[in-house]
Design a protein around this motif. Structure first.
Motif, PDB file in Angstrom:
ATOM      1  N   ASN A  93       0.847  -1.187   0.000  1.00 34.50           N
ATOM      2  CA  ASN A  93       0.000   0.000   0.000  1.00 34.50           C
ATOM      3  C   ASN A  93       0.886   1.241   0.000  1.00 34.50           C
ATOM      4  OD1 ASN A  93      -1.536   2.300   1.369  1.00 34.50           O
ATOM      5  ND2 ASN A  93      -3.184   0.815   1.046  1.00 34.50           N
ATOM      6  N   GLU A  94       0.867   1.981  -1.105  1.00 36.01           N
ATOM      7  CA  GLU A  94       1.792   3.100  -1.279  1.00 36.01           C
ATOM      8  C   GLU A  94       1.591   4.186  -0.230  1.00 36.01           C
ATOM      9  OE1 GLU A  94       3.247   6.245  -4.771  1.00 36.01           O
ATOM     10  OE2 GLU A  94       1.710   4.713  -5.185  1.00 36.01           O
ATOM     11  N   ARG A  95       0.336   4.464   0.118  1.00 39.89           N
ATOM     12  CA  ARG A  95       0.097   5.502   1.119  1.00 39.89           C
ATOM     13  C   ARG A  95       0.732   5.128   2.451  1.00 39.89           C
ATOM     14  NH1 ARG A  95      -5.370   6.806   4.317  1.00 39.89           N
ATOM     15  NH2 ARG A  95      -4.575   8.535   5.565  1.00 39.89           N
ATOM     16  N   PHE A  96       0.574   3.874   2.849  1.00 36.36           N
ATOM     17  CA  PHE A  96       1.160   3.439   4.105  1.00 36.36           C
ATOM     18  C   PHE A  96       2.674   3.387   4.017  1.00 36.36           C
ATOM     19  CE2 PHE A  96       2.955   0.098   6.781  1.00 36.36           C
ATOM     20  CZ  PHE A  96       2.593   0.560   8.028  1.00 36.36           C
ATOM     21  N   THR A  97       3.213   2.806   2.952  1.00 37.17           N
ATOM     22  CA  THR A  97       4.666   2.638   2.868  1.00 37.17           C
ATOM     23  C   THR A  97       5.396   3.978   2.813  1.00 37.17           C
ATOM     24  OG1 THR A  97       4.528   2.379   0.451  1.00 37.17           O
ATOM     25  CG2 THR A  97       4.526   0.364   1.803  1.00 37.17           C
ATOM     26  N   ASP A  98       4.812   4.951   2.156  1.00 36.49           N
ATOM     27  CA  ASP A  98       5.443   6.280   2.123  1.00 36.49           C
ATOM     28  C   ASP A  98       5.534   6.866   3.534  1.00 36.49           C
ATOM     29  OD1 ASP A  98       5.734   6.127  -0.590  1.00 36.49           O
ATOM     30  OD2 ASP A  98       4.064   7.481  -1.079  1.00 36.49           O
ATOM     31  N   LEU A  99       4.433   6.778   4.266  1.00 33.17           N
ATOM     32  CA  LEU A  99       4.409   7.327   5.624  1.00 33.17           C
ATOM     33  C   LEU A  99       5.302   6.522   6.558  1.00 33.17           C
ATOM     34  CD1 LEU A  99       3.238   9.413   7.584  1.00 33.17           C
ATOM     35  CD2 LEU A  99       1.305   7.860   7.967  1.00 33.17           C
ATOM     36  N   TYR A 100       5.229   5.211   6.457  1.00 31.89           N
ATOM     37  CA  TYR A 100       6.048   4.352   7.319  1.00 31.89           C
ATOM     38  C   TYR A 100       7.533   4.587   7.075  1.00 31.89           C
ATOM     39  CZ  TYR A 100       8.342   0.191   9.136  1.00 31.89           C
ATOM     40  OH  TYR A 100       9.190  -0.654   9.787  1.00 31.89           O
ATOM     41  N   THR A 101       7.928   4.682   5.810  1.00 31.14           N
ATOM     42  CA  THR A 101       9.335   4.929   5.492  1.00 31.14           C
ATOM     43  C   THR A 101       9.815   6.226   6.129  1.00 31.14           C
ATOM     44  OG1 THR A 101       9.152   3.736   3.393  1.00 31.14           O
ATOM     45  CG2 THR A 101      10.983   5.286   3.624  1.00 31.14           C
ATOM     46  N   GLU A 102       8.998   7.264   6.021  1.00 31.92           N
ATOM     47  CA  GLU A 102       9.346   8.550   6.629  1.00 31.92           C
ATOM     48  C   GLU A 102       9.505   8.415   8.145  1.00 31.92           C
ATOM     49  OE1 GLU A 102       7.136  12.824   7.561  1.00 31.92           O
ATOM     50  OE2 GLU A 102       6.409  11.568   5.910  1.00 31.92           O
ATOM     51  N   MET A 103       8.580   7.697   8.766  1.00 27.72           N
ATOM     52  CA  MET A 103       8.605   7.602  10.216  1.00 27.72           C
ATOM     53  C   MET A 103       9.722   6.700  10.720  1.00 27.72           C
ATOM     54  SD  MET A 103       4.796   7.999  11.586  1.00 27.72           S
ATOM     55  CE  MET A 103       3.752   9.326  10.976  1.00 27.72           C
ATOM     56  N   VAL A 104       9.983   5.601  10.052  1.00 25.48           N
ATOM     57  CA  VAL A 104      11.027   4.702  10.531  1.00 25.48           C
ATOM     58  C   VAL A 104      12.390   5.370  10.385  1.00 25.48           C
ATOM     59  CG1 VAL A 104      11.635   3.368   8.443  1.00 25.48           C
ATOM     60  CG2 VAL A 104      11.543   2.225  10.674  1.00 25.48           C
TER      61      VAL A 104
END
Length: 494
Positions: A466-477
């Motif tokens: 899921n691109e929306r989740f992965t973009d946000l998760y990548t930023e946060m991690v």
């Protein structure tokens, strides 16, 4: 200072001047309930409700026999034998007051690891009408993403070939139910008291899947005769400490090898669907309803998820207890934002529940300074908990375009904990999880592949796609790895 009295049946008269004790005969009546998994929660919840009912002169045929299916249960087994299966429940109030009470509803305890035949016979006995379980989320042997039964478990494979030598809860249940069927006895109810959404439905599916592989005819009988009521259970029950044992001896003059501590709040909502009768639990506050689903979801997505939010963020910051997290304004504000913005939006209306009041009560309960629930306990077995408590909320919010930022930071924090194993001060974080090896291996690849941790489909499903989740998760991690000041990241999002 009172001279400590050993907790035993013969000493109850003397102890009665120090605290409430059972006023009922514990030996002359039937054992109607077999309970598998006698941990602190069962003793603070189901066994306590039955004790209250017995104190009213009710439910004389519903005493509890505990069952241990793990070697680790032998410690409690030994304590119980010494204490005639009595224990003390220490209710800890926010004002510092402790109200102890001796509980007598458990009258026996057997170990399935040493004497499986005796346990099968006990469950198959005509007196047994309910078999209840608290074996934690991970004890039900299913894939949290697919919901499929795990036939790769070596103990399951052994049981399929050796039905009279069970090792897991499924082997014991099928062996006992087969004997009841063959003897012409009615089936017992299987009552799940674990934090799993639709827990009775899930247990039914798992048991029938196992039984069909072992004995198809028996499986059909189970499907027809056995009831699996769904239930929602709630009471915060921290791990008993040495200090609790010492307080009981020093202040109340009672020597108890394994008391239980808990908060004052207690709730039990049960689907009124039983195979062979039940105690009149409604007389002591249990709520029986036709559909437990909305109450289950509310509790899992608010209380249990809220605990994990505080635990996984708090452990990195260095908070040791849940109440310490709530006393930190940033954590309390962040939790409330998660509850309001991401969790409540997917719950809908729940009959008889004011969600704003419920959320207010959660913050009060979490902040009880006398309970001191450790963040370590809350973080235990996160791979079994988070798919139901938190990750499911992310999936549902992605479907409706809702907020996912508060929950996503928690996942990033979890990854960091599994990888580094230290908090921001360099103190070790102990990862207690059945999947600790897999979690560590996936997390340690994060610095070269930011999505490595969430590619574990058995935990996260298709979130890695899921691109929306992965973009946000990548930023946060990346934020968490670059700067372990978790409060800084929390403030940015509130």
């Amino acid at each position: 200072m009172k001279t400590p009295i050993q907790l035993q049946q013969e000493n109850l008269v003397d102890l009665g001047s120090r605290m409430p004790v059972p006023n009922y005969n514990r030996t002359a009546n039937k054992t109607g309930i077999i309970h598998i998994g006698v941990g602190g929660f069962h003793r603070a919840h189901q066994a306590y409700f039955l004790h209250q009912l017995r104190q009213l002169g009710e439910a004389s045929d519903w005493n509890i026999c505990g069952i241990g299916l793990r070697e680790a249960d032998s410690k409690l087994h030994n304590v119980f034998r010494k204490q005639d299966h009595l224990y003390t429940l220490m209710v800890k109030h926010a004002d510092g007051k402790i109200t102890p009470e001796v509980i007598g509803s458990i009258v026996d305890f057997e170990m399935g690891t040493t004497n499986p035949e005796s346990v099968i016979a006990r469950m198959a006995n005509t007196d047994t009408r309910i078999v209840s379980l608290t074996i934690t989320e991970g004890g039900y042997n299913f894939n949290p993403t697919t919901g499929d039964f795990n036939f790769d478990n070596p103990d399951i494979q052994y049981e399929l070939q050796n039905p009279q030598d069970p090792r897991t809860v499924y082997g014991f249940l099928t062996a006992a139910l087969k004997r009841r069927r063959d003897a012409g006895l009615p089936a017992f109810t299987i009552l799940i008291c674990d934090n799993i959404e639709h827990n009775g439905d899930m247990a039914r599916k798992m048991l029938l899947t196992f039984a069909e592989a072992q004995d198809l005819v028996l499986a059909k009988w189970i499907a027809k005769e056995v009831c699996f009521p769904n239930s929602m259970v709630d009471r915060i029950t921290p791990v008993t400490t040495k200090a609790d044992i010492e307080t009981l001896a020093r202040t109340y003059g009672l020597k108890d090898g394994w008391p239980v501590t808990c908060e004052p709040y207690i709730q039990w909502v049960v689907e009124d669907k039983f195979s062979n009768g039940r105690p009149d639990f409604e007389k002591v506050g249990v709520q029986f309803v036709p559909d437990v689903g909305p109450y289950e979801k509310m509790k899992l997505r608010l209380l249990n998820a809220g605990h994990s939010v505080l635990g996984l963020l708090g452990v990195i910051h260095g908070h040791s207890t849940i109440n310490a997290c709530i006393e930190d304004e940033t954590f309390a504000t962040y939790l409330r934002a998660f509850l309001d913005v991401e969790a409540t939006t997917i719950l809908g209306d729940i009959k008889g529940i004011n969600l704003e009041d419920y959320k207010d009560s959660l913050l009060e309960r979490f902040g009880n300074p006398n309970v001191k629930d450790s963040v370590g306990r809350i973080c235990m077995e996160s791979s079994a908990k988070l798919p139901k408590f938190l990750i499911a909320t992310i999936h549902e919010n992605l479907e409706i375009g809702g907020s996912i930022k508060f929950a996503t930071l928690v996942i990033a924090a979890w990854c960091y904990c599994c990888d580094k194993g230290i908090d921001r001060h360099g103190h070790a974080i102990e990862i207690v999880d059945a999947m600790s090896t897999e979690l560590y291996q996936a997390a340690k690849e994060t610095q070269t592949d930011s999505l490595a941790f969430i590619r574990q489909e058995s935990i996260f499903g298709n979130l890695a796609k899921n691109e929306r989740f992965t973009d946000l998760y990548t930023e946060m991690v990346q934020k968490v790895y670059n700067d372990t000041n978790i409060k800084k990241h929390m403030v940015e999002m509130i």
